[in-house]
Design an enzyme around this catalytic site. Structure first.
Site, PDB file in Angstrom:
ATOM      1  N   HIS A  52     -16.192 -17.715  -3.610  1.00  0.00           N
ATOM      2  CA  HIS A  52     -15.853 -18.538  -4.769  1.00  0.00           C
ATOM      3  C   HIS A  52     -15.569 -17.671  -5.985  1.00  0.00           C
ATOM      4  O   HIS A  52     -15.938 -16.494  -6.022  1.00  0.00           O
ATOM      5  CB  HIS A  52     -16.946 -19.560  -5.110  1.00  0.00           C
ATOM      6  CG  HIS A  52     -18.287 -18.977  -5.452  1.00  0.00           C
ATOM      7  ND1 HIS A  52     -19.277 -18.775  -4.523  1.00  0.00           N
ATOM      8  CD2 HIS A  52     -18.810 -18.561  -6.628  1.00  0.00           C
ATOM      9  CE1 HIS A  52     -20.346 -18.264  -5.107  1.00  0.00           C
ATOM     10  NE2 HIS A  52     -20.091 -18.122  -6.400  1.00  0.00           N
TER      11      HIS A  52
ATOM     12  N   HIS B  25     -17.966 -14.596 -12.631  1.00  0.00           N
ATOM     13  CA  HIS B  25     -18.122 -13.683 -11.495  1.00  0.00           C
ATOM     14  C   HIS B  25     -17.262 -14.143 -10.331  1.00  0.00           C
ATOM     15  O   HIS B  25     -16.741 -15.260 -10.330  1.00  0.00           O
ATOM     16  CB  HIS B  25     -19.599 -13.569 -11.065  1.00  0.00           C
ATOM     17  CG  HIS B  25     -20.222 -14.806 -10.517  1.00  0.00           C
ATOM     18  ND1 HIS B  25     -20.933 -15.693 -11.291  1.00  0.00           N
ATOM     19  CD2 HIS B  25     -20.259 -15.324  -9.260  1.00  0.00           C
ATOM     20  CE1 HIS B  25     -21.378 -16.688 -10.535  1.00  0.00           C
ATOM     21  NE2 HIS B  25     -20.979 -16.495  -9.305  1.00  0.00           N
TER      22      HIS B  25
ATOM     23  N   GLU C  25     -20.832 -11.128  -7.029  1.00  0.00           N
ATOM     24  CA  GLU C  25     -21.919 -11.716  -6.252  1.00  0.00           C
ATOM     25  C   GLU C  25     -21.598 -11.479  -4.779  1.00  0.00           C
ATOM     26  O   GLU C  25     -20.444 -11.637  -4.359  1.00  0.00           O
ATOM     27  CB  GLU C  25     -21.975 -13.233  -6.537  1.00  0.00           C
ATOM     28  CG  GLU C  25     -23.056 -13.970  -5.761  1.00  0.00           C
ATOM     29  CD  GLU C  25     -23.098 -15.463  -6.080  1.00  0.00           C
ATOM     30  OE1 GLU C  25     -22.128 -16.011  -6.624  1.00  0.00           O
ATOM     31  OE2 GLU C  25     -24.135 -16.086  -5.765  1.00  0.00           O
TER      32      GLU C  25
HETATM   33 CO    CO Z   1     -21.678 -17.714  -7.676  1.00  0.00          CO
END
Ligand code: CO
Length: 134
Positions: A7, A79, A130
């Protein structure tokens, strides 16, 4: 080592306005808000054919994204999340290569109920990364 883009997370000052824009203007499949008190955020996931968008809004006074929104009052990309097969092996490989893992270095359970880690943005072209164990 990294796999799919899981994502892209966007910090937003108004979660419901952003969700409505993705649903009504962009025509995307928008999920329900989920409070993540352990992470200090409320998230809404938007499902796209090839990845997801994570809308992030601060939850509580110590939210880690409040300072980001203070610097970026209209919101911004916060992020990106890549999938890895084995998060501890990925961490060990990255720290041996000199990359910094945020926090105490141990994976935490992220918004999808899977272990995640964050890598220092100064080590990756100014981008907070991440990693999520797929
Ligand atoms: Co995230």
């Amino acid at each position: 080592m990294i796999g799919r883009l899981n994502h892209v997370a966007i910090a937003v000052p108004d979660l419901h306005a952003a969700a409505a824009q993705y649903r009504d203007t962009l025509g995307a499949e928008v999920g329900a808000p989920q409070d993540e008190p352990d992470h200090g955020v409320t998230v809404i996931f938007i499902t796209l054919p090839n990845t997801k968008i994570e809308l992030l809004h601060p939850l509580g006074p110590d939210s880690p994204i409040r300072a980001f929104l203070d610097k970026n009052p209209s919101g911004g990309i916060h992020h990106i999340c890549y999938e890895v097969a084995d998060i501890r092996a990925a961490r060990d490989h990255l720290t041996a290569a000199g990359a910094r893992v945020l926090g105490n270095g141990d994976p935490r359970i992220g918004a999808h109920g899977k272990p995640v880690l964050f890598l220092h943005p100064k080590d990756f072209a100014g981008t907070l990364i991440e990693l999520e164990q797929a």
